[in-house]
Motif scaffolding. Structure first.
Motif, PDB file in Angstrom:
ATOM      1  N   PRO A   1       1.104  -1.238  -0.048  1.00  0.00           N
ATOM      2  CA  PRO A   1       0.031   0.176   0.200  1.00  0.00           C
ATOM      3  C   PRO A   1       0.962   1.275  -0.163  1.00  0.00           C
ATOM      4  N   GLY A   2       0.380   2.155  -0.689  1.00  0.00           N
ATOM      5  CA  GLY A   2       1.236   3.399  -0.918  1.00  0.00           C
ATOM      6  C   GLY A   2       2.123   3.495  -2.383  1.00  0.00           C
ATOM      7  N   GLY A   3       2.495   2.161  -2.765  1.00  0.00           N
ATOM      8  CA  GLY A   3       3.400   1.966  -3.791  1.00  0.00           C
ATOM      9  C   GLY A   3       2.947   2.355  -5.034  1.00  0.00           C
ATOM     10  N   SER A   4       3.557   2.052  -6.071  1.00  0.00           N
ATOM     11  CA  SER A   4       3.271   2.544  -7.374  1.00  0.00           C
ATOM     12  C   SER A   4       3.726   1.338  -8.416  1.00  0.00           C
ATOM     13  N   LEU A   5       2.838   1.233  -9.432  1.00  0.00           N
ATOM     14  CA  LEU A   5       3.121   0.340 -10.511  1.00  0.00           C
ATOM     15  C   LEU A   5       2.759   1.128 -12.006  1.00  0.00           C
ATOM     16  N   ARG A   6       3.592   0.632 -12.935  1.00  0.00           N
ATOM     17  CA  ARG A   6       3.116   1.216 -14.153  1.00  0.00           C
ATOM     18  C   ARG A   6       2.970  -0.022 -15.219  1.00  0.00           C
ATOM     19  N   LEU A   7       1.480  -0.018 -15.661  1.00  0.00           N
ATOM     20  CA  LEU A   7       0.802  -0.808 -16.423  1.00  0.00           C
ATOM     21  C   LEU A   7       1.277  -0.686 -17.954  1.00  0.00           C
ATOM     22  N   SER A   8       1.617  -1.458 -18.656  1.00  0.00           N
ATOM     23  CA  SER A   8       1.590  -1.354 -20.337  1.00  0.00           C
ATOM     24  C   SER A   8       0.735  -2.143 -21.012  1.00  0.00           C
ATOM     25  N   CYS A   9       0.354  -1.392 -22.129  1.00  0.00           N
ATOM     26  CA  CYS A   9      -0.382  -2.370 -23.120  1.00  0.00           C
ATOM     27  C   CYS A   9      -0.032  -2.050 -24.378  1.00  0.00           C
ATOM     28  N   ALA A  10       0.578  -3.023 -24.789  1.00  0.00           N
ATOM     29  CA  ALA A  10       1.216  -3.169 -26.164  1.00  0.00           C
ATOM     30  C   ALA A  10       0.281  -3.750 -27.353  1.00  0.00           C
ATOM     31  N   ALA A  11       0.322  -2.861 -28.334  1.00  0.00           N
ATOM     32  CA  ALA A  11      -0.576  -3.580 -29.571  1.00  0.00           C
ATOM     33  C   ALA A  11       0.256  -4.000 -30.435  1.00  0.00           C
ATOM     34  N   SER A  12       0.073  -5.050 -31.237  1.00  0.00           N
ATOM     35  CA  SER A  12       0.621  -5.786 -32.274  1.00  0.00           C
ATOM     36  C   SER A  12       0.603  -5.002 -33.746  1.00  0.00           C
ATOM     37  N   GLY A  13      -0.265  -3.812 -33.638  1.00  0.00           N
ATOM     38  CA  GLY A  13      -0.441  -3.113 -34.890  1.00  0.00           C
ATOM     39  C   GLY A  13      -0.682  -1.540 -34.357  1.00  0.00           C
ATOM     40  N   SER A  14      -1.046  -0.783 -35.338  1.00  0.00           N
ATOM     41  CA  SER A  14      -1.223   0.673 -35.095  1.00  0.00           C
ATOM     42  C   SER A  14      -2.332   0.974 -34.131  1.00  0.00           C
ATOM     43  N   ILE A  15      -1.934   1.675 -33.172  1.00  0.00           N
ATOM     44  CA  ILE A  15      -3.034   2.091 -32.196  1.00  0.00           C
ATOM     45  C   ILE A  15      -3.856   3.349 -32.744  1.00  0.00           C
ATOM     46  N   PHE A  16      -3.458   3.842 -33.948  1.00  0.00           N
ATOM     47  CA  PHE A  16      -4.310   4.612 -34.689  1.00  0.00           C
ATOM     48  C   PHE A  16      -5.561   4.326 -35.091  1.00  0.00           C
ATOM     49  N   ARG A  17      -5.776   2.958 -35.085  1.00  0.00           N
ATOM     50  CA  ARG A  17      -6.996   2.292 -35.503  1.00  0.00           C
ATOM     51  C   ARG A  17      -7.987   2.636 -34.253  1.00  0.00           C
ATOM     52  N   PHE A  18      -7.610   2.939 -33.394  1.00  0.00           N
ATOM     53  CA  PHE A  18      -8.517   3.132 -32.059  1.00  0.00           C
ATOM     54  C   PHE A  18      -9.207   4.619 -31.985  1.00  0.00           C
ATOM     55  N   ASN A  19     -10.415   4.299 -31.914  1.00  0.00           N
ATOM     56  CA  ASN A  19     -10.876   6.031 -31.568  1.00  0.00           C
ATOM     57  C   ASN A  19     -10.586   6.218 -29.945  1.00  0.00           C
TER      58      ASN A  19
END
Length: 116
Positions: free
Chosen positions: A14-32
């Motif tokens: 508790p009180g700590g930090s984490l950074r999550l990542s979400c990597a896409a196999s293609g361009s994320i420009f496809r996402f609105n």
């Protein structure tokens, strides 16, 4: 068909930090818009944060001021910086992308456990 893969989950005090990542196999420009959701067993999946293609962001009240969503279009990756973590943040976190036709793409999730 683009695939989304989450990483960065784990056990934190508790009180700590984490950074999550979400990597896409293609361009994320496809996402609105792209989203982070979380789910605790026995409960409905909850929207945590949203980022639009233009970079505007929205947060659940429970994480405002503690979590920050961002995206790196060049790396086709979305992030969730989580600070001041609380035990009630414990959940499986899912990455979501919604394209301009309304189709949803989901990752398989990454577990975040906040415990001393």
């Amino acid at each position: 068909q683009v695939q989304l893969v989450e990483s960065g989950g784990g056990l934190v005090q508790p009180g700590g930090s984490l950074r999550l990542s979400c990597a896409a196999s293609g361009s994320i420009f496809r996402f609105n818009a792209m989203h982070w959701y979380r789910q605790v067993p026995g409960k409905e999946r909850e929207l945590v944060a949203r980022i639009s293609s233009g970079g505007s962001t929205n947060y659940a009240d429970s994480v405002k001021g503690r979590f920050t969503i961002s995206r790196d279009n060049a790396k086709n990756t979305m992030y969730l910086q989580m600070n001041s973590l609380k035990p009630e943040d414990t959940a499986v976190y899912y990455c979501n992308g919604k394209d301009y036709s309304g189709m949803d793409y989901w990752g398989k999730g990454t577990l975040v456990t906040v415990s001393s």
